[in-house]
Enzyme design. Structure first.
Site, PDB file in Angstrom:
ATOM      1  N   SER A  50       0.848  -1.194   0.000  1.00  0.00           N
ATOM      2  CA  SER A  50       0.000   0.000   0.000  1.00  0.00           C
ATOM      3  C   SER A  50       0.887   1.249   0.000  1.00  0.00           C
ATOM      4  O   SER A  50       1.769   1.366  -0.848  1.00  0.00           O
ATOM      5  CB  SER A  50      -0.959  -0.051   1.193  1.00  0.00           C
ATOM      6  OG  SER A  50      -1.985   0.902   1.047  1.00  0.00           O
ATOM      7  N   HIS A  52      -8.078  -4.579  -1.666  1.00  0.00           N
ATOM      8  CA  HIS A  52      -6.760  -4.061  -1.327  1.00  0.00           C
ATOM      9  C   HIS A  52      -6.217  -4.651  -0.025  1.00  0.00           C
ATOM     10  O   HIS A  52      -5.025  -4.943   0.089  1.00  0.00           O
ATOM     11  CB  HIS A  52      -6.857  -2.536  -1.217  1.00  0.00           C
ATOM     12  CG  HIS A  52      -5.563  -1.856  -0.942  1.00  0.00           C
ATOM     13  ND1 HIS A  52      -4.532  -1.816  -1.848  1.00  0.00           N
ATOM     14  CD2 HIS A  52      -5.123  -1.169   0.153  1.00  0.00           C
ATOM     15  CE1 HIS A  52      -3.510  -1.144  -1.341  1.00  0.00           C
ATOM     16  NE2 HIS A  52      -3.843  -0.743  -0.131  1.00  0.00           N
ATOM     17  N   ASP A  53      -7.076  -4.855   0.944  1.00  0.00           N
ATOM     18  CA  ASP A  53      -6.639  -5.347   2.257  1.00  0.00           C
ATOM     19  C   ASP A  53      -6.308  -6.835   2.275  1.00  0.00           C
ATOM     20  O   ASP A  53      -5.973  -7.374   3.334  1.00  0.00           O
ATOM     21  CB  ASP A  53      -7.705  -5.058   3.318  1.00  0.00           C
ATOM     22  CG  ASP A  53      -7.494  -3.710   4.000  1.00  0.00           C
ATOM     23  OD1 ASP A  53      -6.498  -3.041   3.677  1.00  0.00           O
ATOM     24  OD2 ASP A  53      -8.330  -3.338   4.843  1.00  0.00           O
ATOM     25  N   ASP A  65      -8.639  -5.633  -6.158  1.00  0.00           N
ATOM     26  CA  ASP A  65      -8.291  -4.318  -5.593  1.00  0.00           C
ATOM     27  C   ASP A  65      -8.954  -3.215  -6.418  1.00  0.00           C
ATOM     28  O   ASP A  65      -8.673  -3.050  -7.603  1.00  0.00           O
ATOM     29  CB  ASP A  65      -6.769  -4.156  -5.616  1.00  0.00           C
ATOM     30  CG  ASP A  65      -6.268  -3.003  -4.753  1.00  0.00           C
ATOM     31  OD1 ASP A  65      -7.047  -2.064  -4.489  1.00  0.00           O
ATOM     32  OD2 ASP A  65      -5.080  -3.045  -4.363  1.00  0.00           O
ATOM     33  N   ARG A  84     -11.967   7.915   7.156  1.00  0.00           N
ATOM     34  CA  ARG A  84     -11.680   6.491   7.291  1.00  0.00           C
ATOM     35  C   ARG A  84     -12.768   5.651   6.631  1.00  0.00           C
ATOM     36  O   ARG A  84     -12.477   4.622   6.012  1.00  0.00           O
ATOM     37  CB  ARG A  84     -11.554   6.129   8.766  1.00  0.00           C
ATOM     38  CG  ARG A  84     -11.196   4.675   9.043  1.00  0.00           C
ATOM     39  CD  ARG A  84      -9.841   4.305   8.456  1.00  0.00           C
ATOM     40  NE  ARG A  84      -9.335   3.062   9.036  1.00  0.00           N
ATOM     41  CZ  ARG A  84      -8.178   2.508   8.717  1.00  0.00           C
ATOM     42  NH1 ARG A  84      -7.406   3.089   7.818  1.00  0.00           N
ATOM     43  NH2 ARG A  84      -7.785   1.396   9.286  1.00  0.00           N
TER      44      ARG A  84
END
Length: 335
Positions: A147, A315-316, A286, A204
């Site tokens: 990332s 992505h995570d 992603d 967030r």
């Protein structure tokens, strides 16, 4: 660090027994760090962890946007005996980035220009990291980052080519697309519109939507919330993630670090100048940094290898669904 065992408690795992940290180094005491914006900074504080036995060669771990130098807390699948980051074999270093809020000099301690925090760059962060390595007696490093840490790895390859012998870049492009920049711009707008923590919670939530995928949320956040009856699970999940980050992170750091990522725009010629071996890993689902984008940037590197992690979790996935990733990294770093 010496392990202490109390009655009824197990000793810490081996990777933590070999952990030295957090420690703090004070750098640029004589000669200032000259930021890319032209402002000098003296007395830069860097908080960091090390694992393993000190050596003149290290594996340098570069953390993500809201990560910290405590690798054992956020990447347990990678750190430990027989894993890609093995303290019994490697000297491992991870430092909190300049501009963050985990012990390294943050925005409030940096210059201002026209009443605004001086803009930081990823290259500024790499230069601070280089000074830390010199302080620790390290002459060469293998770099690994995911990332934001992956983008910072690109900055290391361009800023410190004499120090890096190979690099692993996971789930990261060489430069931000308009899509990624736009997401960050929206998050920063939320912070500026509601300072004092509420905006950071919304920022967030915006980020979390890009860190996962529609399929991932369908698998993990479908239906009503177990935490708050009558509320969709995805709603309470995003609210919880926002509250959790606001309790531990600084909104000025969020502004500084996302801005630094957006400003990092290396040219194709710069990428083609990178001569060391690079393993680049894209993630199939992603939506923040699509695999095709990661692959296309890696293809411009003369000595790159590309692999793709197939996961529904977006992505995570590098944190929550690593699958073959540790094997690929081990083979590349130590094969």
């Amino acid at each position: 660090m010496t392990a202490v065992t109390f009655p009824g408690h197990l000793p810490p795992p081996p990777e933590q027994q070999r952990c030295s940290g957090p420690r703090t180094a004070l750098l640029f005491g004589r000669e200032p760090l000259l930021l890319d914006c032209g402002q000098p900074v003296q007395g830069v504080r860097v908080a960091y962890h090390t694992y393993g036995t000190p050596s003149d060669h290290a594996v340098l771990v570069l953390h993500a946007l809201t990560g910290t130098s405590a690798v054992h807390e956020w990447w347990p699948e990678f750190l430990g005996e027989g894993r890609p980051l093995d303290p019994s074999r490697d000297y491992i270093i991870c430092a909190n980035v300049l501009g963050g809020c985990a012990g390294t000099t943050g925005p409030a301690e940096l210059p201002q220009i026209g009443g605004e925090d001086a803009p930081l760059t990823l290259r500024d962060m790499a230069r601070v990291g280089r000074a830390l390595l010199e302080e620790l007696g390290v002459r060469r490093v293998s770099v690994i980052g995911a990332s934001m840490g992956g983008m910072l790895a690109y900055a290391w390859l361009l800023e410190c080519p004499d120090l890096v012998d190979r690099a692993v870049i996971i789930g990261a492009p060489a430069r931000h697309s308009p899509w990624a920049t736009g997401l960050n711009a929206a998050a920063r707008s939320a912070i500026r519109a509601a300072p004092g923590g509420e905006g950071l919670k919304v920022a967030r939530q915006i980020a979390m939507l890009s860190y996962r995928s529609p399929e991932s949320f369908a698998l993990t956040q479908a239906g009503p919330s177990a935490r708050r009856p009558g509320t969709p699970a995805i709603t309470s999940y995003l609210e919880y993630q926002g509250e959790k980050l606001a309790a531990r992170f600084c909104e000025r750091s969020y502004l500084a670090l996302t801005g630094a990522m957006d400003r990092f725009q290396p040219s194709g010629a710069e990428l083609r100048s990178i001569r060391v071996p690079v393993l680049a890993v894209g993630i199939s689902s992603d939506v923040l940094y699509p695999a095709a984008e990661v692959s296309a940037h890696a293809a411009q590197l003369p000595r790159s290898t590309y692999r793709e992690l197939c996961s529904p979790h977006g992505h995570d996935a590098f944190l929550m669904d690593a699958q073959e990733l540790p094997t690929w990294v081990s083979e590349f770093l130590h094969g």
